[in-house]
Scaffold this motif. Structure first.
Motif, PDB file in Angstrom:
ATOM      1  N   ASP A   9       0.815  -1.222   0.000  1.00  0.00           N
ATOM      2  CA  ASP A   9       0.000   0.000   0.000  1.00  0.00           C
ATOM      3  C   ASP A   9       0.846   1.268   0.000  1.00  0.00           C
ATOM      4  OD1 ASP A   9      -2.278  -1.551  -0.018  1.00  0.00           O
ATOM      5  OD2 ASP A   9      -2.657  -1.344   2.141  1.00  0.00           O
ATOM      6  N   SER A  10       1.917   1.251   0.808  1.00  0.00           N
ATOM      7  CA  SER A  10       2.721   2.463   0.975  1.00  0.00           C
ATOM      8  C   SER A  10       3.862   2.587  -0.030  1.00  0.00           C
ATOM      9  CB  SER A  10       3.307   2.514   2.389  1.00  0.00           C
ATOM     10  OG  SER A  10       4.294   1.499   2.552  1.00  0.00           O
ATOM     11  N   GLY A  11       4.300   1.449  -0.571  1.00  0.00           N
ATOM     12  CA  GLY A  11       5.471   1.463  -1.442  1.00  0.00           C
ATOM     13  C   GLY A  11       6.775   1.538  -0.671  1.00  0.00           C
ATOM     14  N   LYS A  12       6.685   1.433   0.658  1.00  0.00           N
ATOM     15  CA  LYS A  12       7.876   1.440   1.515  1.00  0.00           C
ATOM     16  C   LYS A  12       7.931   0.120   2.279  1.00  0.00           C
ATOM     17  CE  LYS A  12       7.636   6.439   2.150  1.00  0.00           C
ATOM     18  NZ  LYS A  12       7.326   7.533   3.086  1.00  0.00           N
ATOM     19  N   VAL A  13       9.126  -0.448   2.370  1.00  0.00           N
ATOM     20  CA  VAL A  13       9.264  -1.750   3.025  1.00  0.00           C
ATOM     21  C   VAL A  13       8.868  -1.639   4.492  1.00  0.00           C
ATOM     22  CG1 VAL A  13      10.841  -3.607   3.659  1.00  0.00           C
ATOM     23  CG2 VAL A  13      11.074  -2.483   1.430  1.00  0.00           C
ATOM     24  N   THR A  14       7.918  -2.474   4.881  1.00  0.00           N
ATOM     25  CA  THR A  14       7.415  -2.511   6.251  1.00  0.00           C
ATOM     26  C   THR A  14       7.518  -3.933   6.768  1.00  0.00           C
ATOM     27  OG1 THR A  14       5.884  -0.693   5.818  1.00  0.00           O
ATOM     28  CG2 THR A  14       5.413  -2.070   7.734  1.00  0.00           C
ATOM     29  N   PHE A  15       8.089  -4.071   7.944  1.00  0.00           N
ATOM     30  CA  PHE A  15       8.282  -5.388   8.552  1.00  0.00           C
ATOM     31  C   PHE A  15       7.393  -5.546   9.779  1.00  0.00           C
ATOM     32  CE2 PHE A  15      12.523  -4.393   6.735  1.00  0.00           C
ATOM     33  CZ  PHE A  15      12.635  -5.461   5.860  1.00  0.00           C
ATOM     34  N   PHE A  16       7.370  -6.782  10.291  1.00  0.00           N
ATOM     35  CA  PHE A  16       6.834  -7.026  11.624  1.00  0.00           C
ATOM     36  C   PHE A  16       8.030  -7.192  12.550  1.00  0.00           C
ATOM     37  CE2 PHE A  16       5.596  -9.732  15.165  1.00  0.00           C
ATOM     38  CZ  PHE A  16       4.477  -9.041  15.627  1.00  0.00           C
ATOM     39  N   SER A  17       8.131  -6.325  13.547  1.00  0.00           N
ATOM     40  CA  SER A  17       9.239  -6.389  14.500  1.00  0.00           C
ATOM     41  C   SER A  17       8.960  -7.466  15.526  1.00  0.00           C
ATOM     42  CB  SER A  17       9.426  -5.038  15.191  1.00  0.00           C
ATOM     43  OG  SER A  17      10.353  -5.166  16.252  1.00  0.00           O
ATOM     44  N   ARG A  18       9.831  -8.472  15.573  1.00  0.00           N
ATOM     45  CA  ARG A  18       9.649  -9.572  16.541  1.00  0.00           C
ATOM     46  C   ARG A  18       9.939  -9.115  17.960  1.00  0.00           C
ATOM     47  NH1 ARG A  18      13.537 -13.893  14.085  1.00  0.00           N
ATOM     48  NH2 ARG A  18      14.738 -11.975  13.850  1.00  0.00           N
ATOM     49  N   SER A  19      10.756  -8.081  18.124  1.00  0.00           N
ATOM     50  CA  SER A  19      11.069  -7.600  19.471  1.00  0.00           C
ATOM     51  C   SER A  19      10.017  -6.613  19.969  1.00  0.00           C
ATOM     52  CB  SER A  19      12.456  -6.952  19.504  1.00  0.00           C
ATOM     53  OG  SER A  19      12.523  -5.885  18.577  1.00  0.00           O
ATOM     54  N   LYS A  20       9.545  -5.731  19.075  1.00  0.00           N
ATOM     55  CA  LYS A  20       8.558  -4.721  19.482  1.00  0.00           C
ATOM     56  C   LYS A  20       7.120  -5.210  19.331  1.00  0.00           C
ATOM     57  CE  LYS A  20      11.712  -1.058  18.020  1.00  0.00           C
ATOM     58  NZ  LYS A  20      11.972   0.013  17.040  1.00  0.00           N
ATOM     59  N   LYS A  21       6.973  -6.349  18.624  1.00  0.00           N
ATOM     60  CA  LYS A  21       5.643  -6.950  18.418  1.00  0.00           C
ATOM     61  C   LYS A  21       4.687  -5.981  17.717  1.00  0.00           C
ATOM     62  CE  LYS A  21       6.930 -10.624  20.677  1.00  0.00           C
ATOM     63  NZ  LYS A  21       7.422 -11.770  19.926  1.00  0.00           N
ATOM     64  N   ARG A  22       5.208  -5.308  16.702  1.00  0.00           N
ATOM     65  CA  ARG A  22       4.361  -4.378  15.940  1.00  0.00           C
ATOM     66  C   ARG A  22       4.952  -4.198  14.548  1.00  0.00           C
ATOM     67  NH1 ARG A  22       6.709   0.521  15.023  1.00  0.00           N
ATOM     68  NH2 ARG A  22       8.350   1.253  16.424  1.00  0.00           N
ATOM     69  N   LEU A  23       4.161  -3.591  13.661  1.00  0.00           N
ATOM     70  CA  LEU A  23       4.674  -3.246  12.344  1.00  0.00           C
ATOM     71  C   LEU A  23       5.632  -2.067  12.464  1.00  0.00           C
ATOM     72  CD1 LEU A  23       1.510  -3.357  10.027  1.00  0.00           C
ATOM     73  CD2 LEU A  23       3.080  -5.207  10.605  1.00  0.00           C
ATOM     74  N   TRP A  24       6.674  -2.076  11.662  1.00  0.00           N
ATOM     75  CA  TRP A  24       7.554  -0.907  11.589  1.00  0.00           C
ATOM     76  C   TRP A  24       8.061  -0.753  10.160  1.00  0.00           C
ATOM     77  CZ3 TRP A  24      12.974  -1.128  10.628  1.00  0.00           C
ATOM     78  CH2 TRP A  24      13.523  -2.420  10.635  1.00  0.00           C
ATOM     79  N   THR A  25       8.033   0.469   9.707  1.00  0.00           N
ATOM     80  CA  THR A  25       8.500   0.790   8.365  1.00  0.00           C
ATOM     81  C   THR A  25       9.972   1.135   8.444  1.00  0.00           C
ATOM     82  OG1 THR A  25       6.323   1.610   7.728  1.00  0.00           O
ATOM     83  CG2 THR A  25       8.191   2.305   6.376  1.00  0.00           C
ATOM     84  N   LYS A  26      10.782   0.429   7.666  1.00  0.00           N
ATOM     85  CA  LYS A  26      12.220   0.697   7.655  1.00  0.00           C
ATOM     86  C   LYS A  26      12.444   2.148   7.251  1.00  0.00           C
ATOM     87  CE  LYS A  26      16.575  -0.208   7.865  1.00  0.00           C
ATOM     88  NZ  LYS A  26      17.201  -0.284   9.169  1.00  0.00           N
ATOM     89  N   GLY A  27      13.135   2.896   8.110  1.00  0.00           N
ATOM     90  CA  GLY A  27      13.399   4.309   7.852  1.00  0.00           C
ATOM     91  C   GLY A  27      12.470   5.244   8.602  1.00  0.00           C
ATOM     92  N   GLU A  28      11.546   4.687   9.402  1.00  0.00           N
ATOM     93  CA  GLU A  28      10.596   5.563  10.098  1.00  0.00           C
ATOM     94  C   GLU A  28      11.286   6.472  11.102  1.00  0.00           C
ATOM     95  OE1 GLU A  28       8.962   2.497  13.583  1.00  0.00           O
ATOM     96  OE2 GLU A  28       7.857   2.668  11.692  1.00  0.00           O
ATOM     97  N   THR A  29      12.456   6.071  11.582  1.00  0.00           N
ATOM     98  CA  THR A  29      13.231   6.912  12.502  1.00  0.00           C
ATOM     99  C   THR A  29      14.308   7.697  11.759  1.00  0.00           C
ATOM    100  OG1 THR A  29      12.878   5.336  14.300  1.00  0.00           O
ATOM    101  CG2 THR A  29      14.656   6.931  14.586  1.00  0.00           C
ATOM    102  N   SER A  30      15.056   7.013  10.898  1.00  0.00           N
ATOM    103  CA  SER A  30      16.200   7.632  10.212  1.00  0.00           C
ATOM    104  C   SER A  30      15.815   8.423   8.969  1.00  0.00           C
ATOM    105  CB  SER A  30      17.200   6.544   9.798  1.00  0.00           C
ATOM    106  OG  SER A  30      16.622   5.702   8.805  1.00  0.00           O
ATOM    107  N   GLY A  31      14.666   8.088   8.390  1.00  0.00           N
ATOM    108  CA  GLY A  31      14.293   8.698   7.115  1.00  0.00           C
ATOM    109  C   GLY A  31      14.858   7.951   5.921  1.00  0.00           C
TER     110      GLY A  31
END
Length: 198
Positions: A40-62
């Protein structure tokens, strides 16, 4: 695309590869929701096994990973994500999570293209390349034509050293012409890749 999420308790490994350099950038895990968010977003999004949630690679760093293609392996339980990185991929600052440099298809040509670009902007008077840029696109194109003729002439002889010298001259002036046209070598290679796939 049929993906078997059952083997990994709802997760599948997702290998991320640079769509241009083909360097493997990282490995993450996706569930159905992460895959849907990636599409949907065109940006790689993973499921974080440690945070137990979805996270988009680059959401912090850009440094997002822009998706170019998604493939599934023969067992339907592993994804290959072809992407263009916006910057270093690893949280350590490395280009990849395997501590490798993510260089273009021809690292020295990329380096040389960078030097040529700097000559265009900095224009030191003693630089042959800067002088070419100052003479304009017509002169640069003419030099490419001259070098092309010279390599054809050398191709008919048996002196490999002279032929390689003319090949280097042609390639150099071609890179100068690309810079003058503001077209990258990777863009030309992409055309070749597209033709190869047809």
């Amino acid at each position: 695309m049929t993906i078997d999420f059952s083997k990994g308790d709802g997760l599948v490994p997702a290998v991320v590869q640079d769509a241009t350099t083909l360097k493997v950038l990282m490995l993450g895990y996706m569930n159905k929701e992460a895959l849907a968010a990636t599409r949907d977003s065109g940006k790689v999004t993973f499921f974080s096994r440690s945070k137990k949630r979805l996270w988009t690679k680059g959401e912090t760093s850009g440094n997002f990973l822009a998706v170019k293609d998604i493939k599934v392996d023969c067992d339907n339980d592993t994804l290959l994500i072809m992407a263009n990185p916006a910057g270093p991929v690893c949280h350590t600052g490395s280009d990849t999570c395997f501590n490798e440099a993510n260089q273009g298809k021809a690292p020295f040509l990329d380096y040389l293209a960078g030097i040529i670009a700097s000559r265009r902007h900095d224009s030191p008077e003693e630089s042959y390349t800067s002088q070419l840029f100052q003479k304009g696109i017509n002169k640069i194109a003419q030099k490419v034509g001259e070098e092309a003729v010279e390599i054809v002439i050398e191709a008919k002889d048996n002196n490999d050293d002279l032929f390689k010298g003319e090949a280097a001259d042609l390639l150099f002036h071609f890179l100068v012409l690309l810079e003058a046209k503001q077209i990258t070598l990777d863009e030309v290679i992409a055309v070749l890749q597209e033709r190869h796939q047809k």
